[in-house]
Write an enzyme that holds these catalytic residues in place. Structure first.
Site, PDB file in Angstrom:
ATOM      1  N   ARG A  29      44.174  36.881  47.580  1.00  0.00           N
ATOM      2  CA  ARG A  29      43.323  35.766  48.005  1.00  0.00           C
ATOM      3  C   ARG A  29      42.030  36.282  48.640  1.00  0.00           C
ATOM      4  NH1 ARG A  29      46.224  31.330  47.141  1.00  0.00           N
ATOM      5  NH2 ARG A  29      48.496  31.570  47.288  1.00  0.00           N
ATOM      6  N   ASP A  30      40.920  35.620  48.319  1.00  0.00           N
ATOM      7  CA  ASP A  30      39.621  35.970  48.906  1.00  0.00           C
ATOM      8  C   ASP A  30      39.648  35.662  50.399  1.00  0.00           C
ATOM      9  OD1 ASP A  30      36.551  36.311  47.501  1.00  0.00           O
ATOM     10  OD2 ASP A  30      36.671  35.727  49.614  1.00  0.00           O
ATOM     11  N   ILE A  31      39.052  36.547  51.178  1.00  0.00           N
ATOM     12  CA  ILE A  31      39.050  36.391  52.639  1.00  0.00           C
ATOM     13  C   ILE A  31      38.150  35.228  53.078  1.00  0.00           C
ATOM     14  CG2 ILE A  31      37.108  37.933  53.196  1.00  0.00           C
ATOM     15  CD1 ILE A  31      38.941  39.165  55.371  1.00  0.00           C
ATOM     16  N   ASN A  87      30.528  38.180  39.203  1.00  0.00           N
ATOM     17  CA  ASN A  87      29.162  38.350  39.677  1.00  0.00           C
ATOM     18  C   ASN A  87      28.692  39.767  39.366  1.00  0.00           C
ATOM     19  OD1 ASN A  87      29.120  35.737  40.818  1.00  0.00           O
ATOM     20  ND2 ASN A  87      30.118  36.488  42.680  1.00  0.00           N
ATOM     21  N   VAL A  96      30.664  43.348  46.429  1.00  0.00           N
ATOM     22  CA  VAL A  96      31.608  44.471  46.374  1.00  0.00           C
ATOM     23  C   VAL A  96      31.449  45.114  44.996  1.00  0.00           C
ATOM     24  CG1 VAL A  96      34.022  45.189  46.449  1.00  0.00           C
ATOM     25  CG2 VAL A  96      33.223  43.373  47.987  1.00  0.00           C
ATOM     26  N   HIS A 100      35.469  42.766  39.587  1.00  0.00           N
ATOM     27  CA  HIS A 100      36.535  41.830  39.927  1.00  0.00           C
ATOM     28  C   HIS A 100      36.163  40.472  39.351  1.00  0.00           C
ATOM     29  CE1 HIS A 100      33.546  41.896  43.143  1.00  0.00           C
ATOM     30  NE2 HIS A 100      33.771  40.584  43.271  1.00  0.00           N
ATOM     31  N   HIS A 102      36.665  36.356  39.949  1.00  0.00           N
ATOM     32  CA  HIS A 102      37.031  35.291  40.877  1.00  0.00           C
ATOM     33  C   HIS A 102      37.735  34.173  40.103  1.00  0.00           C
ATOM     34  CE1 HIS A 102      34.136  36.436  44.226  1.00  0.00           C
ATOM     35  NE2 HIS A 102      33.615  37.095  43.220  1.00  0.00           N
TER      36      HIS A 102
END
Ligand code: 5GP
Length: 115
Positions: A29-31, A87, A96, A100, A102
């Site tokens: 999970r994204d922070i 992205n 980052v 990755h 999303h």
């Protein structure tokens, strides 16, 4: 490629809410979630940006997308819908520099692009 925060998450050196892992990728999970469901899918081979992925390694990116779709089906929101995003560099909003994908879901997401 430089070390990133995602390497530390993979090595369990910093905590994350890991929702899936196999030999190819990890998902957590994204922070700072941008939707009710916001999960990051990160491959276990290193590329800083999508620009760095050669055609020969297209499967690395493909696995991120199919893992996200599998997760959406397993969690029961595939039919309602979701968005996947990668992205790239400054204009893409990448922060980052380890590729990755999303996965955003859980509510109507509206449009996207420039404000
Ligand atoms: P990018 O902006 O590069 O496309 O996406 C990076 C994402 O990583 C951001 O959505 C950000 O919230 C997330 N992120 C950054 N640091 C951490 C962290 O330490 N843990 C988790 N779970 N997500 C992080």
């Amino acid at each position: 490629m430089s070390e990133t925060i995602f390497h530390k998450i993979m090595r369990r050196e910093i905590p994350a809410d890991v929702v899936y892992e196999d030999e190819h990728l990890i998902a957590f999970r994204d922070i700072a979630p941008q939707a009710p469901v916001h999960v990051l899918f990160v491959p276990k081979v290193d590329f800083a940006t999508l620009n760095d992925v050669p055609d020969a390694d297209a499967v690395v990116v493909g696995r991120l997308a199919t893992a996200a779709a599998r997760y959406a089906k397993a969690q029961g929101f595939a039919e309602d819908g979701y968005r996947v995003v990668m992205n790239c560099n400054g204009d893409g909003g990448q922060t980052v520099f380890q590729i990755h994908l999303h996965l955003l879901a859980g509510a109507p997401l509206g449009r996207f692009g420039t404000p």
